[in-house]
Design an enzyme around this catalytic site. Structure first.
Site, PDB file in Angstrom:
ATOM      1  N   HIS A  81       0.837  -1.202   0.000  1.00 17.03           N
ATOM      2  CA  HIS A  81       0.000   0.000   0.000  1.00 17.03           C
ATOM      3  C   HIS A  81       0.877   1.258   0.000  1.00 17.03           C
ATOM      4  O   HIS A  81       0.685   2.172  -0.812  1.00 17.03           O
ATOM      5  CB  HIS A  81      -0.919  -0.041   1.227  1.00 17.03           C
ATOM      6  CG  HIS A  81      -1.792   1.161   1.411  1.00 17.03           C
ATOM      7  ND1 HIS A  81      -3.130   1.171   1.077  1.00 17.03           N
ATOM      8  CD2 HIS A  81      -1.535   2.396   1.915  1.00 17.03           C
ATOM      9  CE1 HIS A  81      -3.648   2.350   1.353  1.00 17.03           C
ATOM     10  NE2 HIS A  81      -2.707   3.117   1.867  1.00 17.03           N
ATOM     11  N   GLU A  82       1.816   1.314   0.888  1.00 20.83           N
ATOM     12  CA  GLU A  82       2.655   2.516   0.992  1.00 20.83           C
ATOM     13  C   GLU A  82       3.575   2.662  -0.219  1.00 20.83           C
ATOM     14  O   GLU A  82       3.782   3.775  -0.714  1.00 20.83           O
ATOM     15  CB  GLU A  82       3.482   2.482   2.281  1.00 20.83           C
ATOM     16  CG  GLU A  82       2.667   2.391   3.571  1.00 20.83           C
ATOM     17  CD  GLU A  82       1.653   3.498   3.753  1.00 20.83           C
ATOM     18  OE1 GLU A  82       1.801   4.574   3.134  1.00 20.83           O
ATOM     19  OE2 GLU A  82       0.680   3.285   4.514  1.00 20.83           O
ATOM     20  N   HIS A  86       1.656   4.191  -2.942  1.00 16.09           N
ATOM     21  CA  HIS A  86       1.586   5.652  -2.807  1.00 16.09           C
ATOM     22  C   HIS A  86       2.849   6.283  -3.405  1.00 16.09           C
ATOM     23  O   HIS A  86       2.781   7.277  -4.128  1.00 16.09           O
ATOM     24  CB  HIS A  86       1.509   6.068  -1.336  1.00 16.09           C
ATOM     25  CG  HIS A  86       0.153   5.984  -0.720  1.00 16.09           C
ATOM     26  ND1 HIS A  86      -1.004   6.386  -1.358  1.00 16.09           N
ATOM     27  CD2 HIS A  86      -0.243   5.566   0.523  1.00 16.09           C
ATOM     28  CE1 HIS A  86      -2.040   6.219  -0.550  1.00 16.09           C
ATOM     29  NE2 HIS A  86      -1.610   5.708   0.591  1.00 16.09           N
ATOM     30  N   HIS A 113      -5.660   6.996  -2.652  1.00 14.15           N
ATOM     31  CA  HIS A 113      -6.607   6.014  -2.115  1.00 14.15           C
ATOM     32  C   HIS A 113      -7.775   5.838  -3.087  1.00 14.15           C
ATOM     33  O   HIS A 113      -8.301   6.821  -3.606  1.00 14.15           O
ATOM     34  CB  HIS A 113      -7.125   6.468  -0.750  1.00 14.15           C
ATOM     35  CG  HIS A 113      -6.084   6.391   0.308  1.00 14.15           C
ATOM     36  ND1 HIS A 113      -5.824   7.408   1.184  1.00 14.15           N
ATOM     37  CD2 HIS A 113      -5.220   5.401   0.628  1.00 14.15           C
ATOM     38  CE1 HIS A 113      -4.851   7.052   2.001  1.00 14.15           C
ATOM     39  NE2 HIS A 113      -4.462   5.839   1.687  1.00 14.15           N
ATOM     40  N   TYR A 146      -9.844   2.180   1.561  1.00 13.75           N
ATOM     41  CA  TYR A 146     -10.041   2.091   3.006  1.00 13.75           C
ATOM     42  C   TYR A 146     -11.123   1.056   3.322  1.00 13.75           C
ATOM     43  O   TYR A 146     -11.963   0.744   2.485  1.00 13.75           O
ATOM     44  CB  TYR A 146     -10.539   3.424   3.566  1.00 13.75           C
ATOM     45  CG  TYR A 146      -9.473   4.439   3.931  1.00 13.75           C
ATOM     46  CD1 TYR A 146      -8.124   4.222   3.699  1.00 13.75           C
ATOM     47  CD2 TYR A 146      -9.855   5.635   4.533  1.00 13.75           C
ATOM     48  CE1 TYR A 146      -7.176   5.179   4.046  1.00 13.75           C
ATOM     49  CE2 TYR A 146      -8.914   6.595   4.871  1.00 13.75           C
ATOM     50  CZ  TYR A 146      -7.574   6.357   4.630  1.00 13.75           C
ATOM     51  OH  TYR A 146      -6.659   7.308   4.970  1.00 13.75           O
TER      52      TYR A 146
HETATM   53 ZN   LIG Z   1      -2.689   5.090   2.214  1.00 14.17          ZN
END
Ligand SMILES: [Zn+2]
Length: 275
Positions: free
Chosen positions: A173-174, A177, A183, A229
């Site tokens: 996930h990071e 980014h 997101h 999320y």
């Molecule tokens: Zn995030």
């Protein structure tokens, strides 16, 4: 009500063994950091299923979108001259140099490298140990799980706190980014796919749910994105959803197991990978 914010890690460990629907907020050591990062909390959602137990969200207050540091402008970011992306080389590979803090154990390192290997196997992204490159990511054991958005130039921090962030899906996930992906639930057309329940979102967290001007690359909305999320992210009331899928509220959202097929497709599209 939310769990006492002073809940300790030992309580967390205890709770992993039982069903838990609500986020646990863990205060992190070293509240004051330089820059915009201060007084951080790790918001940990523990999801149980027959197959796995996973930490769903690690994030920190005072960061835009929970775990993003200073997004520059904007599924993927729009940026002038594609300057916020990593460069594809003559071999059609996109090398992202990295260094790793010596604070990590060999087990931590192998989890991090294994998460990177998914990108290597499915895309043209190559996380490579830095030699002398100017632009690179520095993976450090800071207070939380967070990243900058896209390539910012020079050394850029990606934080994986040893307690709470060194998990396959959170690392992916990071890193995603850092490749330039926002997101999923903030993408430009999200109102057709999810309903944001503002009444359960604290004012100071509202920015985490704001629509972004994203480049969706003609890919469909992905409830199963590693960048989405969960339903109760940042909720003010136990059991109340902040994000509800529409029209079918029972659709699962917010997995942190592995890059989805669409996550992989988007990386390949954005970076022009030949795979
Ligand atoms: Zn995030």
């Amino acid at each position: 009500d939310n769990m006492d914010p002073r809940a300790s890690l030992s309580i967390l460990v205890l709770l992993v063994g039982i069903s838990l629907a609500n986020p646990v907020r863990i205060p992190l050591k070293g509240f004051t950091k330089s820059g915009n990062i201060s007084k951080m909390w790790l918001n940990v959602h523990i999801f149980l299923s027959s197959k796995y137990v996973s930490l769903i969200t690690g994030s920190a207050e005072h960061l835009i979108e929970g775990d993003l540091v200073f997004p520059k402008t904007k599924n993927a970011l729009y940026c002038l001259n594609n300057n916020c992306f990593w460069k594809r080389n003559s071999s059609n590979l996109v090398e992202v140099p990295y260094i790793v803090s010596s604070e990590y154990s060999s087990t931590d390192i192998s989890v991090i490298q294994n998460a990177m290997s998914t990108f290597h196997n499915k895309t043209c992204i190559r996380f490579i140990p830095r030699s002398n490159q100017t632009d690179y990511i520095s993976i450090e054991n800071k207070d939380g799980c967070y990243s900058y958005l896209g390539r910012i130039g020079g050394k850029q921090l990606v934080s994986f706190k040893r307690t709470g962030c060194v998990y396959h899906g959170i690392i992916q996930h990071e890193l995603n980014h850092a490749l330039g992906f926002y997101h999923e639930h903030t993408r430009s057309d999200r109102d057709q796919y999810v309903k944001i329940n503002w009444e359960y979102i604290p004012t100071e967290k509202a920015s985490n749910f704001q629509i972004r001007n994203t480049n969706n690359q003609n890919t469909t909305y992905d409830y199963g994105s590693i960048m989405h999320y969960g339903k109760i992210a940042f909720t003010t009331q136990a059991g109340k959803e902040t994000i509800t899928p529409i029209p079918d509220a029972t659709v699962a959202i917010g997995q942190r197991q592995d890059l989805s097929k669409l996550d992989i497709l988007r990386i390949n599209k954005l970076y022009g990978c030949v795979v």
